[in-house]
Design an enzyme around this catalytic site. Structure first.
Site, PDB file in Angstrom:
ATOM      1  N   THR A   1       3.405 -58.365 -79.296  1.00  9.98           N
ATOM      2  CA  THR A   1       3.454 -57.584 -78.024  1.00  9.98           C
ATOM      3  C   THR A   1       1.933 -56.706 -78.019  1.00  9.98           C
ATOM      4  O   THR A   1       1.037 -57.041 -78.813  1.00  9.98           O
ATOM      5  CB  THR A   1       4.445 -56.490 -78.336  1.00  9.98           C
ATOM      6  OG1 THR A   1       4.096 -55.642 -79.607  1.00  9.98           O
ATOM      7  CG2 THR A   1       5.844 -56.881 -78.383  1.00  9.98           C
TER       8      THR A   1
ATOM      9  N   THR B   1      -7.914 -76.452 -93.262  1.00  3.65           N
ATOM     10  CA  THR B   1      -8.076 -74.872 -93.243  1.00  3.65           C
ATOM     11  C   THR B   1      -7.742 -74.443 -91.989  1.00  3.65           C
ATOM     12  O   THR B   1      -7.199 -75.047 -91.114  1.00  3.65           O
ATOM     13  CB  THR B   1      -9.491 -74.737 -93.893  1.00  3.65           C
ATOM     14  OG1 THR B   1      -9.494 -73.235 -93.644  1.00  3.65           O
ATOM     15  CG2 THR B   1     -10.368 -75.192 -92.914  1.00  3.65           C
TER      16      THR B   1
ATOM     17  N   ASN C   1       0.877 -57.529 -88.337  1.00  7.86           N
ATOM     18  CA  ASN C   1       1.874 -58.640 -88.303  1.00  7.86           C
ATOM     19  C   ASN C   1       3.592 -58.022 -88.032  1.00  7.86           C
ATOM     20  O   ASN C   1       4.156 -58.886 -87.770  1.00  7.86           O
ATOM     21  CB  ASN C   1       1.890 -59.355 -89.696  1.00  7.86           C
ATOM     22  CG  ASN C   1       0.761 -60.115 -89.711  1.00  7.86           C
ATOM     23  OD1 ASN C   1       0.492 -60.856 -88.628  1.00  7.86           O
ATOM     24  ND2 ASN C   1      -0.152 -59.767 -90.531  1.00  7.86           N
TER      25      ASN C   1
ATOM     26  N   LYS D   1     -12.737 -69.141 -87.571  1.00 10.76           N
ATOM     27  CA  LYS D   1     -11.890 -68.111 -87.119  1.00 10.76           C
ATOM     28  C   LYS D   1     -10.776 -68.129 -88.326  1.00 10.76           C
ATOM     29  O   LYS D   1     -10.335 -69.058 -88.865  1.00 10.76           O
ATOM     30  CB  LYS D   1     -11.380 -67.997 -85.844  1.00 10.76           C
ATOM     31  CG  LYS D   1     -10.337 -69.350 -85.552  1.00 10.76           C
ATOM     32  CD  LYS D   1      -9.129 -69.207 -85.464  1.00 10.76           C
ATOM     33  CE  LYS D   1      -8.365 -67.946 -85.519  1.00 10.76           C
ATOM     34  NZ  LYS D   1      -6.791 -68.117 -85.747  1.00 10.76           N
TER      35      LYS D   1
ATOM     36  N   GLU E   1      -6.493 -60.430 -92.192  1.00 11.67           N
ATOM     37  CA  GLU E   1      -5.897 -59.324 -91.589  1.00 11.67           C
ATOM     38  C   GLU E   1      -5.723 -58.155 -92.261  1.00 11.67           C
ATOM     39  O   GLU E   1      -5.155 -58.134 -93.474  1.00 11.67           O
ATOM     40  CB  GLU E   1      -4.414 -60.040 -91.154  1.00 11.67           C
ATOM     41  CG  GLU E   1      -4.704 -60.842 -89.610  1.00 11.67           C
ATOM     42  CD  GLU E   1      -3.480 -61.632 -89.389  1.00 11.67           C
ATOM     43  OE1 GLU E   1      -3.353 -61.743 -88.253  1.00 11.67           O
ATOM     44  OE2 GLU E   1      -2.309 -61.678 -90.172  1.00 11.67           O
TER      45      GLU E   1
ATOM     46  N   THR F   1      -8.798 -64.526 -82.977  1.00  9.76           N
ATOM     47  CA  THR F   1      -7.302 -64.110 -82.784  1.00  9.76           C
ATOM     48  C   THR F   1      -7.452 -62.628 -83.179  1.00  9.76           C
ATOM     49  O   THR F   1      -7.949 -61.808 -82.665  1.00  9.76           O
ATOM     50  CB  THR F   1      -6.368 -65.050 -83.209  1.00  9.76           C
ATOM     51  OG1 THR F   1      -6.404 -64.992 -84.953  1.00  9.76           O
ATOM     52  CG2 THR F   1      -6.061 -66.494 -82.702  1.00  9.76           C
TER      53      THR F   1
END
Lengths: 406, 406
Positions: B406, B189, B401, B178, B275, B152
């Protein structure tokens, strides 16, 4: 109207004077760093403290001083937490001694608190130099000076006061407080000092404070880190002249109600001024099987980094709210959850029965563009409710904390 | 040398083929969005799942399919979590039916997983169109295609494989996985798929997996949000030809050891690609009274927003680490804690007996400038140890985040 908001902060109650000034703990001379608050009479006192196993030296000393349920003054510095210092306890004691000398009180009359960087040497020279000055500057109009002096990364001071009536006597309660990072209180909170002129015994005062924080300060979340120096204390001078409050009386209910009002006011102010925050988040949970589950769900939602960043992005990404509800500890059904996003610009229902409900993204964006956002959750599985407060997670949070010490 | 790292990822074990492609779930045609992994023989299978009360529809269907401890294939899409969709269960079933049709297997042979946005309608058209193509593309060299398709917000694919020996037979274990947000696994997890050609019964396979995740995936933290779609699964084809592993054998210990090695490798890769992350944080705790406390302390430290931002800022603000240790749940002494900051550039002792120890800020900055940082904590109150993995908290985490949809 049982009570009304008034000016005066921590000096609104009869008997209290305060001052605050730059005394040299910080290099920045424009930022005051020591606050002094003194009562003209002996007060009943109570406090709740951080549950962190690493505790600042001032916490231990305050616990000792409040063992008899009495105190007369508060000494608080910012810029240094006096925590993880080998000579921390001796420093805290010296500070109380110096404050006692300057004010004519005894060292054990003091609630002492420190906030700022952990593990940095703290010199007592600023206290030696500053306390006579602070004692001379004590005044009824000093709340804002004290409120400024206890701030760390906060962008504005927090002071509130309310007037109410008990048995025909006019009573007051006031508070100052500081945030704004390392905030995830656990049976205690960041630094908040409350004063009142109500006559109330120290046991009942402590009971009222312990009960109150479950619904206010323990429901506040800025960044998940429980500080080593958290404290909420309250001093009651008794100068309002009311009959001492009994636990079973209507007066106790009134006092609890006003105490709750000022604590919620403080929580909202602390959350809105969370490190880097651009938005205050208030999450109300209704329809819960218990008050504890309602409070826990509300706090989990305002604690979620993904909900916090979505609110910063003004993105109605309701799936993240559902996700946070889902990992809240406890056994409760999630299949009937509904969620409304609300602000002064309107409200929009974005989720019903835990599934997608078509809504206007444009309308949602307009609602989320405001500074104060409400997330209204209905679990539809009971009658209990609860609230929590937090803020968005922003670039500035990272900036402020990426290099706090320099 | 009991085992060695080899290429091949999820297809390194005998019997497995994989493919991955863009099939139309995502608008971005350059990002593959469906992965298919198929075994040539029936496999023993086990999985652990998210403990979130809100679960994606694929989780429920996989639990049903694995009830008999057997499976032959994995179907996984990214771009949509198929969670909080009223018709989610029907969609997951249709996807398995389509995959069965395309591969000649039965729908119940499939482990199915979805990852992406929660609460968005999911069309089955991309599966209908894509699965025949994916089935035709299945190959032994397909691990990277599959690893790419399940990503992702990850910036790179994660695939690992190891070769080892059991009773003279060459065995393999491979994995793809991932992240990279909504990661705070709780008895389960994020998505990780493991394959092996070892012969092992499904009960022992599940026991090995359950025991393993306590020490690896449950010790991984990116942002505190436990996903609704987390899963780790393992398929064992038995094609290595070893004598089926017994719980009391040395072979089981070897298998557990290699399983641990590949899971830790995956944890490190997931944390490093968290991230917005710029640094991998690895926290080792020694001298703990129990393994559980050691793991809990390590995880609390890598979970602290203030520790994470300090590491981003390359700031040796060790007081924040002490603070996080102090609010770790459990009863253990904190007064003898020491902390070493370490990287490939060297190491520096910054705290001893829970108090400040003079160190060179310059040296600390040089150490913290590296991409992989180790925080070595010694509680000096026992003999047990534990490790956790995380990453720094950065501007990019907020950026990613603040507007994910979008």
């Amino acid at each position: 109207m049982k009570y009304k908001k008034i000016p005066g902060g921590i000096c609104a109650a009869e008997g209290f004077m305060a001052s605050g000034a730059h005394c040299g703990i910080r290099n920045n001379t424009s930022k005051p760093d020591i606050a002094l608050i003194v009562s003209s009479v002996a007060c009943h006192a109570a406090a709740v403290y951080t549950q962190n196993k690493v505790k600042g030296a001032p916490i231990h000393l305050t616990q000792k001083h409040l063992a008899d349920g009495k105190a007369k003054a508060i000494l608080c510095n910012s810029g240094n937490a006096n925590t993880c210092n080998p000579d921390g306890p001796a420093i805290a004691q010296t500070c109380c001694n110096l404050a006692a000398e300057a004010t004519g009180l005894r060292p054990e009359d003091f609630i002492i608190a420190s906030t700022g960087v952990i593990g940095q040497p703290l010199s007592t020279a600023p206290f030696e130099k500053g306390l006579p000055k602070l004692a001379a500057a004590l005044r009824r109009e000093g709340s804002t000076d004290a409120a400024d002096a206890i701030l760390t990364t906060d962008t504005k001071h927090k002071e509130f006061a309310y007037e109410f009536s008990l048995g025909g006597k006019t009573c007051h309660i006031g508070a100052i407080g500081k945030g704004s990072g390392m905030i995830n209180p656990n049976m205690a909170t960041m630094l908040v000092f409350l004063t009142t002129d109500v006559a109330i015994g120290s046991d009942l005062l402590e009971q009222a404070l312990q009960a109150e924080i479950l619904h206010s300060f323990n429901q506040l979340y800025i960044d998940g880190d429980t500080s080593t120096n958290d404290m909420v204390s309250i001093l009651a001078s008794g100068l309002a002249g009311n009959q001492p409050i009994e636990e079973t009386s209507g007066e106790y209910q009134t006092f609890r109600e006003v105490l709750h009002t000022i604590c919620v006011k403080m929580c909202r102010a602390l959350a809105a001024d969370g490190e880097g925050a651009t938005k205050l988040l208030e999450c109300h949970v209704n329809g819960a099987p218990s008050g504890e589950i309602a409070r826990r769900v509300a706090k989990t939602v305002v604690s979620s980094d993904l909900c916090k960043t979505a609110m910063f992005g003004e993105d109605a990404n309701w799936g993240r709210v559902l996700c946070a509800i889902g990992y809240t500890e406890g056994d409760f059904p999630v299949d009937k959850v509904s969620l409304i996003l609300k602000s002064s610009a309107g409200e929009v229902l974005v989720c019903e029965n835990a599934t997608h409900r078509p809504f206007s993204e444009e309308e949602a964006s307009r609602i989320l563009a405001e500074d104060e956002l409400q997330l209204l959750i209905d679990l539809q599985s009971g009658t209990e409710s609860g609230t929590a407060w937090g803020c968005d997670l922003t670039y500035d949070y990272v900036k402020i904390n990426g290099d706090y010490r320099t």
